[in-house]
Design a protein around this motif. Sequence first.
Motif, mmCIF file in Angstrom:
data_model
loop_
_atom_site.group_PDB
_atom_site.id
_atom_site.type_symbol
_atom_site.label_atom_id
_atom_site.label_comp_id
_atom_site.label_asym_id
_atom_site.label_seq_id
_atom_site.Cartn_x
_atom_site.Cartn_y
_atom_site.Cartn_z
ATOM 1 N N SER B 170 0.822 -1.197 0.000
ATOM 2 C CA SER B 170 0.000 0.000 0.000
ATOM 3 C C SER B 170 0.865 1.261 0.000
ATOM 4 C CB SER B 170 -0.929 -0.021 1.209
ATOM 5 O OG SER B 170 -1.626 1.182 1.294
ATOM 6 N N LEU B 171 1.869 1.281 0.867
ATOM 7 C CA LEU B 171 2.758 2.440 0.925
ATOM 8 C C LEU B 171 3.521 2.583 -0.390
ATOM 9 C CD1 LEU B 171 4.131 2.011 4.548
ATOM 10 C CD2 LEU B 171 2.612 3.815 3.745
ATOM 11 N N LEU B 173 2.555 1.941 -3.220
ATOM 12 C CA LEU B 173 1.680 2.490 -4.259
ATOM 13 C C LEU B 173 1.380 3.961 -4.004
ATOM 14 C CD1 LEU B 173 -0.741 -0.504 -4.733
ATOM 15 C CD2 LEU B 173 0.491 0.624 -6.564
ATOM 16 N N GLY B 174 2.035 4.532 -3.010
ATOM 17 C CA GLY B 174 1.873 5.955 -2.761
ATOM 18 C C GLY B 174 0.759 6.291 -1.794
ATOM 19 N N ALA B 175 0.289 5.313 -1.043
ATOM 20 C CA ALA B 175 -0.742 5.606 -0.049
ATOM 21 C C ALA B 175 -0.109 6.258 1.173
ATOM 22 C CB ALA B 175 -1.444 4.321 0.366
ATOM 23 N N THR B 176 -0.887 7.104 1.847
ATOM 24 C CA THR B 176 -0.412 7.624 3.121
ATOM 25 C C THR B 176 -0.587 6.529 4.164
ATOM 26 O OG1 THR B 176 -2.579 8.403 3.787
ATOM 27 C CG2 THR B 176 -1.219 9.942 2.545
ATOM 28 N N GLN B 179 -4.281 6.097 4.921
ATOM 29 C CA GLN B 179 -4.960 5.350 3.855
ATOM 30 C C GLN B 179 -4.598 3.876 3.924
ATOM 31 O OE1 GLN B 179 -3.433 7.582 0.542
ATOM 32 N NE2 GLN B 179 -5.411 8.560 0.162
ATOM 33 N N TYR B 183 -7.437 1.220 4.123
ATOM 34 C CA TYR B 183 -7.752 0.361 2.977
ATOM 35 C C TYR B 183 -7.030 -0.981 2.988
ATOM 36 C CZ TYR B 183 -9.772 4.586 0.997
ATOM 37 O OH TYR B 183 -10.529 5.696 0.784
ATOM 38 N N ALA B 184 -5.830 -1.011 3.574
ATOM 39 C CA ALA B 184 -5.040 -2.239 3.436
ATOM 40 C C ALA B 184 -4.956 -3.038 4.737
ATOM 41 C CB ALA B 184 -3.632 -1.907 2.948
#
Lengths: 254, 284
Positions: B170-171, B173-176, B179, B183-184
């Motif tokens: 998740s990180l 992929l550019g998620a904060t 997030q 989401y993950a």
Amino acid sequence: MAAPILLTESLNLFYGNFQALKNVNLSVAGRRITSIIGPSGCGKSTLLRVFNRMNDLVEGARVTGRVLLDGEDIYAPGTDLLSLRKKVGMVFQRPNPFPISVFENILFGLRVHQLAGKSKDRLREIVKESLESVLLWEDLKDRLNGLATNLSLEQQQRICIARLFVVRPEVLLMDEPCSALDPLATARIEELMQELKKNYTIVIVTHNMQQAARVSDDTGYMYLGELVEFGATQKIFTTPRDKRTEDYITGRAG
Amino acid sequence: MRTLSPRLTQRIAFSILFAATLFVILPVAFIIGVILKNGLGAVNWEFLTAMPRASMREGGILPAIVGTFCLVAGAVLFALPLGLCAAIYLSEYSKDSRLNRAVRLAIVNLAGVPSVVFGLFGLALFVGFFRFGASILAGSLTLGLMILPVIITSSREALDAVPGSFREVSLSLGATKLQTIKYAVLPHALPGILTGTILGVGRAAGETAPILFTVAAFYLPRLPRSIFDQAMALPYHLYVLSTQVPNVAPKIRYGTALVLLAIVLLMNFLAIAIRSHFRAKKKW
């Protein structure tokens, strides 16, 4: 060689007191496949994780030197990590799709970047494009709602690659992407990499020398945190300049 | 000295282990059996839906059932958000091991506090200091505090069980971080969190001491109108029927016990069902 997309200048990386990367100067050309080889623990994965700053997650990791992506220092203060990681996607050693549907897996990056609000048809279009680029669409178009984790490992790894495309990356980092796959699946992923190279810059870490020789245009050999030698793959494998590189590729070391 | 043959030793050991296992089942079977036998005759539609009459010697137990549901719902509304936030902080954010240790110690101690002490604490804090009076609010908060450790611990375990690779992907992929959690991590921890919460609910539904001073009404043959009302509750009602009211038909007592037991067991079965449903689906 074209202008480099990724460039490291006197890059050092420390985990606490341990120096994992020593004065690495590497330049990665655009739309080529660059492979990093070397024995386990030589720092090749660490180097890969410099490019999307995933090492930031490791406590006590510290970087000196410069790393330029498209001419911009990604370690400069104020760098936007989120857009960096959008630009630089990563494929991991073990295929790691989320235990949710294929559809949702592909769209995960979109969800995160709040490009949502798109119509159902548009989303399906995006999923289709992504899966087509990893040659999975025909196989999976009727199973988009099935769990991604129920697929074969090769298909899972393809999904992990396809998942990157929705955020439109420039560079794909691959950390031993085939080590969990059988030889046939490996060959097919390698084929895919040749296809992807037309649009993306790929940096692959592998401890499989044959793989590096087969797929990559440029190869770097790392040993104990140093980039010992770097150049055109053909040259590295036929006429290495450094004794250590020669020992490794002829199987005397590592 | 003669030694026993290994085969015989094995058989004896097996028998002892088997007997010990049976011994665990026995009291449960016995309790359920006795309560079913004596209480089943009392439980009918009227018993479940009518007000008590004739000083609780006749009629139904509706206000106690409703009261228990209100208390449990209030306890979850209070404890789940609080406990979940704490668990997320501890599991995803806190790197400070000293804070972690202190919190873990506090949780263990909170879980070990006798329920009657929770009752007194609730009386002093919610009923007295905050002036909620003896009310559903005060009782819910007291029960909520009591199940907080269960919720924090199980939520944390559920969060810790989510593979690190989910966060990493998740990180990458550019998620904060937020997030990533949203989401993950959380979706995959939800079954575990739910299971822990339901177990907590089962516990809260059955406790008497924490509600004794904070909410429970001796005899209140009407439904609560607001969270500041007192209310009857099943465990306390059972206590009252058994010790405070002379000449109550045993059938009514056992019927009340049966309803309480059924609610608690139902909760536990629900938790088990959720857990096994998601365990079967889980592949990582």
